[in-house]
Design an enzyme around this catalytic site. Sequence first.
Site, PDB file in Angstrom:
ATOM      1  N   LYS A 280       0.855  -1.194   0.000  1.00 27.14           N
ATOM      2  CA  LYS A 280       0.000   0.000   0.000  1.00 27.14           C
ATOM      3  C   LYS A 280       0.890   1.242   0.000  1.00 27.14           C
ATOM      4  O   LYS A 280       1.924   1.258   0.664  1.00 27.14           O
ATOM      5  CB  LYS A 280      -0.869   0.038   1.270  1.00 27.14           C
ATOM      6  CG  LYS A 280      -2.018  -0.945   1.298  1.00 27.14           C
ATOM      7  CD  LYS A 280      -2.818  -0.791   2.597  1.00 27.14           C
ATOM      8  CE  LYS A 280      -3.871  -1.874   2.738  1.00 27.14           C
ATOM      9  NZ  LYS A 280      -4.931  -1.820   1.715  1.00 27.14           N
ATOM     10  N   ARG A 354      -9.899 -11.923   1.911  1.00 27.09           N
ATOM     11  CA  ARG A 354     -10.723 -13.006   1.351  1.00 27.09           C
ATOM     12  C   ARG A 354      -9.995 -14.340   1.418  1.00 27.09           C
ATOM     13  O   ARG A 354     -10.615 -15.390   1.464  1.00 27.09           O
ATOM     14  CB  ARG A 354     -11.149 -12.647  -0.079  1.00 27.09           C
ATOM     15  CG  ARG A 354     -10.028 -12.494  -1.065  1.00 27.09           C
ATOM     16  CD  ARG A 354     -10.430 -11.716  -2.323  1.00 27.09           C
ATOM     17  NE  ARG A 354     -10.564 -10.284  -2.053  1.00 27.09           N
ATOM     18  CZ  ARG A 354     -10.960  -9.391  -2.945  1.00 27.09           C
ATOM     19  NH1 ARG A 354     -11.283  -9.772  -4.174  1.00 27.09           N
ATOM     20  NH2 ARG A 354     -11.047  -8.118  -2.625  1.00 27.09           N
TER      21      ARG A 354
HETATM   22  N1  BES Z   1      -7.979  -4.072   4.510  1.00 26.04           N
HETATM   23  C1  BES Z   1      -8.195  -3.614   3.171  1.00 26.04           C
HETATM   24  C2  BES Z   1      -9.525  -2.892   2.991  1.00 26.04           C
HETATM   25  C3  BES Z   1      -9.698  -1.609   3.747  1.00 26.04           C
HETATM   26  C4  BES Z   1      -9.452  -0.404   3.126  1.00 26.04           C
HETATM   27  C5  BES Z   1     -10.171  -1.597   5.044  1.00 26.04           C
HETATM   28  C6  BES Z   1      -9.628   0.778   3.812  1.00 26.04           C
HETATM   29  C7  BES Z   1     -10.357  -0.414   5.738  1.00 26.04           C
HETATM   30  C8  BES Z   1     -10.088   0.779   5.109  1.00 26.04           C
HETATM   31  C9  BES Z   1      -8.170  -4.804   2.220  1.00 26.04           C
HETATM   32  O1  BES Z   1      -7.338  -5.850   2.589  1.00 26.04           O
HETATM   33  C10 BES Z   1      -7.681  -4.324   0.889  1.00 26.04           C
HETATM   34  O2  BES Z   1      -6.573  -3.905   0.818  1.00 26.04           O
HETATM   35  N2  BES Z   1      -8.545  -4.432  -0.125  1.00 26.04           N
HETATM   36  C11 BES Z   1      -8.205  -4.018  -1.439  1.00 26.04           C
HETATM   37  C12 BES Z   1      -8.674  -5.085  -2.393  1.00 26.04           C
HETATM   38  C13 BES Z   1      -8.181  -4.908  -3.808  1.00 26.04           C
HETATM   39  C14 BES Z   1      -6.681  -5.078  -3.876  1.00 26.04           C
HETATM   40  C15 BES Z   1      -8.879  -5.918  -4.694  1.00 26.04           C
HETATM   41  C16 BES Z   1      -8.905  -2.693  -1.713  1.00 26.04           C
HETATM   42  O3  BES Z   1     -10.026  -2.509  -1.275  1.00 26.04           O
HETATM   43  O4  BES Z   1      -8.268  -1.840  -2.308  1.00 26.04           O
HETATM   44 MN    MN Z   2      -5.360  -5.583   1.960  1.00 27.03          MN
END
Ligand code: BES
Ligand code: MN
Length: 506
Positions: A280, A354
């Site tokens: 990230k 997931r």
């Molecule tokens: N933990 C994150 C989602 C999240 C984002 C929770 C902001 C709380 C606040 C999750 O693991 C994630 O990174 N999801 C990605 C999925 C994508 C790579 C398909 C997302 O939502 O960007």
């Molecule tokens: Mn994530």
Amino acid sequence: MTALTLSTSAAPGLRADAIVIGVAKGAKGPVVAPGAESVDKAYDGKLAGVLETLGASGAEGELTKLPSPAGLKAPLVVAVGLGAEPEKDSSFAAEALRKAAGVAARALTGAKKAAFVLPLGDAADVGAVAEGVLLGAYSFTAYKENAPKAGNGKAPLAEAALLGGKPRDAAHKAALARAVAVSEELNRARDLINMPPNDLNPEAFAAIVQTAGKEHGLKVQVLDVKALEKGGYGGILGVGAGSTSGPRLVKLSYTSSKAKKHLALVGKGITYDSGGISLKPAGHNETMKCDMSGAAAVFAAVVSAARLGLEVNVTGWLALAENMPSGSATRPGDVLRMYSGKTVEVLNTDAEGRLVLADALWAASAEKPDAIVDVATLTGAMMLALGSRTFGIMANDDAFRTAVHEAAEEVGEPAWPMPLPEHLRKGMDSATADIANMGERMGGGLVAGLFLREFVGEGIAWAHLDIAGPAFNDGGPFGYTPKGGTGSAVRTLVRLAELVGSGDLG
Ligand code: BES
Ligand code: MN
Ligand code: ZN
């Protein structure tokens, strides 16, 4: 936590630091809410006018402090907004009372004792005000050098007397006891969410669950890395592979001798989500300690079910891992063999939730529960869709999704039903494996839901709560919601366990 009592005392003679009263928004200005008549009398019946002069309207969340007149022993009156005055013959919504009590409790940080003189119609109102006080008074200060102590002006409100509550009424007492048990566990979930990820790794989380399990007579089984390898939990192991703190799958079981039904709860417990190799960027990882909020909610709900002695079996599955990049981390392009036997091509290591949930859902399914509910801070897409206060509900069964939504509404948790459009499934087709962990970007929250659905056992009612928005409050406190970890979904899960136990669901 704030000590609560039900009290038949009259407000004027009560020795306390403050008296909390309700103000409603009337057609012609602020109106003093029922219950506070004796307080109004001490102002010669002019309290509504005084409040109006001070700029109060009775709007939800509004707080006005005013000095007491001679007739009150407590030196301060705190007037909290309840929103629109209810129609004739109806009462204030429980959620309005909960929010008002929370706003007042937070404003009384540092105080020793307050009397809450809010309109209490029935036992449900008693429970709502109690929850509002206990949840609103919460603050997380464990890591402050000058941690607030009683007497230094920063400790949460120590004592609250709910005037108008009936200490000898069985329904009032039960409502209070329920509020205390659930709020205590919910606040514990908040503590876990707020704990920095260098202290709360999967191993530490599992140890905390084990301790709580002993205290409440729950069975706790922890699968460590060795056990996960032996069992073939490729999803959980794949996500945890990059971290020096190995993953865990924790099973927490509450059983009742009177149970006819079995509810399984599955929580995403990523103690820190860096994104892994699909790292990230800065600006997106500062609050990713909150990525275990689903597991914290499940933990709190199972312990609450035990404390309330619900007549239902509740099994919690906490899928704990830390998602980190390193030489041993899963790479985009790797294929994982999941616990269910399916293979998953990992196209983005940041879609890790997931993967851990898939293994936990399959493990939960093996016991053939009557229903499974998973809770996860799963996608940023759900936040974009519903904002930061509402969680999305997806399900493989329309009636079950509606029931979960109704339970959420009942306890005052904003939620909204979301679809699982079949056409989005093909976006996850993988050239190499059975499925990829990513699909179309559009509708990302629904794509994640479709992925999870593939790991739910045949014929089991399943709902998925994506709490990415409401799990963590980046902004200022509001209502009974503090900054930081909120404890989102705990109260919905407890309500669901009650409904499944009473045969009204599942
Ligand atoms: N933990 C994150 C989602 C999240 C984002 C929770 C902001 C709380 C606040 C999750 O693991 C994630 O990174 N999801 C990605 C999925 C994508 C790579 C398909 C997302 O939502 O960007
Ligand atoms: Mn994530
Ligand atoms: Zn995540």
